[in-house]
Design an enzyme around this catalytic site. Structure first.
Site, PDB file in Angstrom:
ATOM      1  N   HIS A 173       0.865  -1.184   0.000  1.00 45.45           N
ATOM      2  CA  HIS A 173       0.000   0.000   0.000  1.00 45.45           C
ATOM      3  C   HIS A 173       0.893   1.223   0.000  1.00 45.45           C
ATOM      4  O   HIS A 173       1.757   1.382   0.858  1.00 45.45           O
ATOM      5  CB  HIS A 173      -0.918   0.019   1.226  1.00 45.45           C
ATOM      6  CG  HIS A 173      -1.884   1.176   1.200  1.00 45.45           C
ATOM      7  ND1 HIS A 173      -3.123   1.098   0.611  1.00 45.45           N
ATOM      8  CD2 HIS A 173      -1.761   2.451   1.657  1.00 45.45           C
ATOM      9  CE1 HIS A 173      -3.738   2.249   0.719  1.00 45.45           C
ATOM     10  NE2 HIS A 173      -2.936   3.101   1.337  1.00 45.45           N
ATOM     11  N   CYS A 174       0.682   2.103  -0.966  1.00 45.99           N
ATOM     12  CA  CYS A 174       1.541   3.283  -1.137  1.00 45.99           C
ATOM     13  C   CYS A 174       0.797   4.534  -0.679  1.00 45.99           C
ATOM     14  O   CYS A 174      -0.241   4.887  -1.251  1.00 45.99           O
ATOM     15  CB  CYS A 174       1.957   3.414  -2.600  1.00 45.99           C
ATOM     16  SG  CYS A 174       2.995   4.862  -2.930  1.00 45.99           S
ATOM     17  N   ILE A 175       1.319   5.210   0.339  1.00 42.22           N
ATOM     18  CA  ILE A 175       0.662   6.417   0.838  1.00 42.22           C
ATOM     19  C   ILE A 175       0.767   7.556  -0.162  1.00 42.22           C
ATOM     20  O   ILE A 175      -0.050   8.481  -0.140  1.00 42.22           O
ATOM     21  CB  ILE A 175       1.249   6.860   2.189  1.00 42.22           C
ATOM     22  CG1 ILE A 175       2.716   7.275   2.024  1.00 42.22           C
ATOM     23  CG2 ILE A 175       1.104   5.767   3.231  1.00 42.22           C
ATOM     24  CD1 ILE A 175       3.297   7.956   3.255  1.00 42.22           C
ATOM     25  N   ASN A 217      -2.107   6.969  -2.258  1.00 39.21           N
ATOM     26  CA  ASN A 217      -3.287   6.632  -1.447  1.00 39.21           C
ATOM     27  C   ASN A 217      -4.048   5.471  -2.071  1.00 39.21           C
ATOM     28  O   ASN A 217      -5.281   5.502  -2.207  1.00 39.21           O
ATOM     29  CB  ASN A 217      -4.209   7.852  -1.290  1.00 39.21           C
ATOM     30  CG  ASN A 217      -5.278   7.619  -0.221  1.00 39.21           C
ATOM     31  OD1 ASN A 217      -5.034   6.894   0.749  1.00 39.21           O
ATOM     32  ND2 ASN A 217      -6.436   8.223  -0.382  1.00 39.21           N
TER      33      ASN A 217
END
Length: 293
Positions: free
Chosen positions: A125-127, A130
């Site tokens: 999951h890449c912030i 998002n």
């Protein structure tokens, strides 16, 4: 941390960084060094503009595209001879089942605590987008990182040329504020270029072995357990360099750098190095125990 699909502070930060680097590179560095009325200036400005547009387009696509959703009615078929690998829980050997989503997990799928659902062939999951990086947007994410690396180094070259040109002729660069902005942009680009280059190298390494980030960490543990028991561990989805590449980038080499998802399959089943002829009895199919997420 915002919900997937929403604009968040990290996303605004990325967009602001792209805008700042673009403006500084084209309207300060190129304009002060080559001039926007010269052939060289127009060519470099046009090339960098196209590169910046490609970065924005692939970034938007990676952030907005669904990474891959598990069908509600999905049910693994353990008697299907075309699926030689069934991932099971390390403890108990049962087929992986997500208690939170209420369905079985396809091979390479994992539950994301942020997105609150299972994602097909989940990498991480890449912030910064998002969103999860999974089966449907992995290639787009990779192409974005590649374009961003090229843009960063291209910008640094133009900024360095501008500063070197203006050093003996400070008046040619313009105001002190312009020079300060160029220097700040260069300072920002140095660690950014390094970080993106490392990220690109990491994912190229993973693609060559047909692994996700999650599978890499699971493989480290699996390898340790195998060596402890006197066995050898082999990643079940490693098909060889070329097959690994086309499984992510697509079969057409000319489309490898295109910002479209051309990966093979539907994310519910994958070719494995344990593939066997269809005549092999189902009871002989090998089960690979991977950690359940």
């Amino acid at each position: 941390m915002g919900r997937p699909g929403y604009l968040t502070l990290p996303i605004f930060s990325v967009l602001a960084a792209i805008g700042y680097v673009y403006y500084t590179t084209v309207f300060l560095a190129v304009a002060g060094w080559l001039g926007l009325a010269t052939a060289a200036g127009v060519a470099n400005a046009a090339a960098f503009t196209a590169l910046a547009a490609a970065c924005l387009a692939t970034y938007a696509a990676a952030a907005s595209r669904d990474p891959g959703r598990v069908p509600p009615a999905y049910l693994p078929d353990v008697e299907d001879a075309e699926i030689p690998v069934h991932e099971v829980k390390r403890k108990g050997g049962d087929l992986r089942y997500c208690q939170k989503c209420g369905h079985y997990k396809p091979p390479r799928a994992h539950h994301c605590r942020v997105c609150k659902r299972c994602v097909l062939k989940m990498d991480h999951h890449c912030i910064w987008i998002n969103n999860c990086v999974g089966h449907e947007n992995y290639k787009i994410f990779l192409v974005f990182v590649l374009y961003a690396v090229i843009a960063c180094f291209y910008s640094m070259i133009l900024i360095a040329g501008s500063l070197l040109y203006s050093a003996p002729k400070a008046e040619q660069l313009g105001s002190d504020s312009s020079k300060t902005s160029i220097i700040i942009c260069g300072v920002i680009l140095c660690p950014l270029s390094l970080a993106l280059t490392v990220l690109l190298g990491w994912h190229i390494y993973l693609i060559l072995q047909n692994k996700t980030t999650i599978e890499y960490h699971e493989g480290v543990r699996a390898m340790w357990l195998a060596e402890k028991g006197g066995d050898l561990y082999h990643h079940p989805y490693d098909l060889g360099v070329y097959e690994n590449l086309i499984s992510v980038l697509g079969r057409s080499i000319f489309c490898w750098l295109c910002p479209v998802s051309t990966n093979t399959g539907n994310g519910l089943r994958f070719r494995a190095s344990y593939d066997v002829p269809l005549s092999t009895p189902p009871c002989d199919l090998q089960k690979i125990a991977l950690h359940s997420h």
